[in-house]
Design a protein around this motif. Structure first.
Motif, PDB file in Angstrom:
ATOM      1  N   LYS A 136       0.829  -1.208   0.000  1.00 39.22           N
ATOM      2  CA  LYS A 136       0.000   0.000   0.000  1.00 39.22           C
ATOM      3  C   LYS A 136       0.862   1.256   0.000  1.00 39.22           C
ATOM      4  O   LYS A 136       0.584   2.235  -0.706  1.00 39.22           O
ATOM      5  N   ASP A 137       1.936   1.236   0.781  1.00 38.64           N
ATOM      6  CA  ASP A 137       2.783   2.421   0.932  1.00 38.64           C
ATOM      7  C   ASP A 137       3.924   2.484  -0.080  1.00 38.64           C
ATOM      8  O   ASP A 137       4.749   3.398  -0.034  1.00 38.64           O
ATOM      9  N   SER A 138       3.990   1.497  -0.968  1.00 40.66           N
ATOM     10  CA  SER A 138       5.027   1.508  -2.006  1.00 40.66           C
ATOM     11  C   SER A 138       4.670   2.530  -3.088  1.00 40.66           C
ATOM     12  O   SER A 138       3.559   3.081  -3.116  1.00 40.66           O
ATOM     13  N   VAL A 139       5.595   2.745  -3.998  1.00 42.11           N
ATOM     14  CA  VAL A 139       5.345   3.679  -5.104  1.00 42.11           C
ATOM     15  C   VAL A 139       4.133   3.222  -5.912  1.00 42.11           C
ATOM     16  O   VAL A 139       3.243   4.014  -6.243  1.00 42.11           O
ATOM     17  N   GLY A 140       4.084   1.935  -6.213  1.00 36.43           N
ATOM     18  CA  GLY A 140       2.957   1.403  -6.974  1.00 36.43           C
ATOM     19  C   GLY A 140       1.648   1.532  -6.229  1.00 36.43           C
ATOM     20  O   GLY A 140       0.611   1.876  -6.818  1.00 36.43           O
ATOM     21  N   GLY A 141       1.674   1.266  -4.917  1.00 34.71           N
ATOM     22  CA  GLY A 141       0.466   1.383  -4.114  1.00 34.71           C
ATOM     23  C   GLY A 141      -0.054   2.805  -4.062  1.00 34.71           C
ATOM     24  O   GLY A 141      -1.267   3.055  -4.126  1.00 34.71           O
ATOM     25  N   LYS A 142       0.851   3.738  -3.947  1.00 34.44           N
ATOM     26  CA  LYS A 142       0.448   5.149  -3.909  1.00 34.44           C
ATOM     27  C   LYS A 142      -0.137   5.588  -5.250  1.00 34.44           C
ATOM     28  O   LYS A 142      -1.072   6.394  -5.300  1.00 34.44           O
ATOM     29  N   LYS A 143       0.404   5.076  -6.350  1.00 36.52           N
ATOM     30  CA  LYS A 143      -0.144   5.391  -7.678  1.00 36.52           C
ATOM     31  C   LYS A 143      -1.580   4.897  -7.795  1.00 36.52           C
ATOM     32  O   LYS A 143      -2.460   5.608  -8.293  1.00 36.52           O
ATOM     33  N   ILE A 144      -1.801   3.673  -7.344  1.00 34.46           N
ATOM     34  CA  ILE A 144      -3.142   3.094  -7.411  1.00 34.46           C
ATOM     35  C   ILE A 144      -4.127   3.929  -6.600  1.00 34.46           C
ATOM     36  O   ILE A 144      -5.236   4.246  -7.064  1.00 34.46           O
ATOM     37  N   GLN A 145      -3.738   4.288  -5.376  1.00 33.51           N
ATOM     38  CA  GLN A 145      -4.632   5.072  -4.530  1.00 33.51           C
ATOM     39  C   GLN A 145      -4.918   6.442  -5.140  1.00 33.51           C
ATOM     40  O   GLN A 145      -6.052   6.940  -5.076  1.00 33.51           O
ATOM     41  N   TYR A 146      -3.906   7.043  -5.738  1.00 31.21           N
ATOM     42  CA  TYR A 146      -4.091   8.365  -6.371  1.00 31.21           C
ATOM     43  C   TYR A 146      -5.093   8.274  -7.521  1.00 31.21           C
ATOM     44  O   TYR A 146      -6.016   9.095  -7.624  1.00 31.21           O
ATOM     45  N   LEU A 147      -4.948   7.240  -8.365  1.00 31.20           N
ATOM     46  CA  LEU A 147      -5.835   7.109  -9.520  1.00 31.20           C
ATOM     47  C   LEU A 147      -7.264   6.778  -9.097  1.00 31.20           C
ATOM     48  O   LEU A 147      -8.231   7.313  -9.663  1.00 31.20           O
TER      49      LEU A 147
END
Length: 435
Positions: free
Chosen positions: A93-104
């Protein structure tokens, strides 16, 4: 690589209202969106791959018209499924990929405020207790509320340290049948030969999701019985992991059962070495030593029990005499057999041994048959098995067994209750974690 803990996670996807959409395009579009988000994060591990395959199979299956996903809640279901597919891993969740998903997803979100969405993500993906308290106050559909409840059950279940139980025996003691009886379904192959040189780890789930997992070179989250009974020769590791809900009094308990290869196999000395090595590690809270009621106190048993006594030190161990339904009631008293076994294990060095007697075959048959209608021939076979056990009823009562005598109960219930399995399960439940 995913963590072994993930095997304790039950599935939530079968409760997603999107599966109730009769339009195949809506379900496949939902699945495609899920996969697009996962590709954005560039995550690749066996758990995510297996989850993605299961989601694909579920989404592409024929839908039945029922409650649908509300448009304003679609982003919430998507985030919940992404959390489930990643094993509710806060690091992801707190990884770069997780943050991208949450932003989108937050940009597309049509429900609640940005702060509400953050609390939602922190709860379903981050396992944050404070966030869960706030999410519990949200107004949402019944379908989403059910989804959230399943997620919370899964997350709470993961926080509990499992009781680790090692079941070990010589060959032909009925170990696989005994473990199947504890689980309440046939997940281990039962036969009187050395099946495999691998340790089987059977993990219990918090609730019944109707799926059985197996990790044997390939991780499958919907393993058929054929797959469970067919060891994959490509697996070069020493372990096979299986996960199922326990249809027994162990239901919903955080338990891991370790099934070791028989140590007296003349076919492969590797079996003994693998079992010896795992016992030396002393990572278990409870050891169950299974004995064959028709082949007791052999030289091989003496040798193996001396090894166990030397290695497990003061760890808890119980002795279980299996196959009592095969005893000749005219020549053999179960009470006398138990007395002789007690003297035997005391002579090896176990000062105050805990000993039980069981018919694993009866317990398993009763539990498996309870889930379906039985034929006349099956009923007759069960009646014969029950009659064999009833012959030992007085002996069972004399050693403080829980013997039930209820009216109007089906024959399989009688089998489970008289089999002797229930007090053993109580021992497992009452075992204290010592790690």
């Amino acid at each position: 690589m995913y963590h072994q803990k993930n095997m304790a996670l039950a599935q939530i996807i079968q409760s997603n209202p999107i599966l109730g959409c009769g339009e195949a395009t809506e379900r496949t579009e939902y699945f495609d969106m899920l996969m697009d988000y996962l590709r954005i994060a560039k995550w690749r591990n066996r758990w995510i791959k297996a989850e993605s395959n299961l989601y694909r199979d579920m989404m592409y299956a024929k839908g039945e018209s029922r409650e649908k996903v509300l448009p304003e809640e679609k982003c919430l279901f998507l985030l919940a499924d992404i959390a489930a597919i990643t094993g509710y891993n806060p690091r992801m969740k707190d990884s770069v990929g997780g943050k991208k998903i949450q932003y989108l997803l937050r940009k597309k979100n049509k429900w609640g405020s940005e702060k509400d969405f953050k609390n939602y993500a922190d709860a379903v993906w981050g396992r944050n207790k404070n966030a869960w308290e706030k999410v519990s106050l949200f107004r949402c559909s019944e379908g989403l509320r059910k989804y959230l409840n399943l997620i919370k059950i899964n997350q709470d279940f993961l926080q509990v340290e499992p009781i680790k139980v090692m079941v070990t025996a010589l060959m032909s003691a009925g170990k696989s049948t005994f473990i199947n009886a504890l689980v309440g379904s046939k997940i281990c192959w039962s036969q009187n030969v050395a099946c495999t040189s691998k340790i089987h780890v059977i993990t219990g789930k918090a609730y019944d999701d109707c799926f059985v997992y197996e990790d044997d070179h390939i991780l499958r989250l919907h393993a058929s019985q054929d797959i469970l009974f067919d060891d994959d020769e490509r697996n070069k590791e020493s372990k096979i992991s299986v996960s199922s809900y326990f249809h027994s009094s162990l239901a919903g308990r955080r338990i891991e059962i370790y099934d070791s290869p028989g140590v007296n196999s003349s076919l492969n000395i590797e079996h003994r070495d693998i079992t010896y090595n795992i016992i030396k590690k002393q990572v278990f809270d409870l050891y169950i030593y299974l004995m064959n009621a028709t082949q007791l106190m052999t030289d091989n048993e003496v040798e193996y029990l001396k090894f166990i006594k030397d290695k497990i030190k003061k760890k808890k161990i119980i002795f279980v005499i299996n196959k009592i339904d095969e005893l000749d009631t005219e020549d053999e008293s179960l009470e006398d057999i138990i007395k002789n076994v007690r003297k035997f294990v005391i002579s090896i060095g176990f000062e105050t041994p805990i000993i039980y007697a069981v018919s694993a075959e009866a317990a398993l048959s009763g539990r498996v048959m309870s889930s379906r209608d039985i034929s006349r021939q099956e009923r007759r076979n069960l009646e014969f098995l029950l009659a064999d056990l009833e012959a030992h009823k007085s002996d069972l009562e004399s050693i403080n067994y829980e013997v039930y005598d209820e009216d109007d109960v089906r024959i399989y219930s009688d089998l489970v209750k008289v089999s002797g399995i229930l007090p053993i399960e109580k021992e497992i439940i009452n075992t204290k974690r010592e790690r």
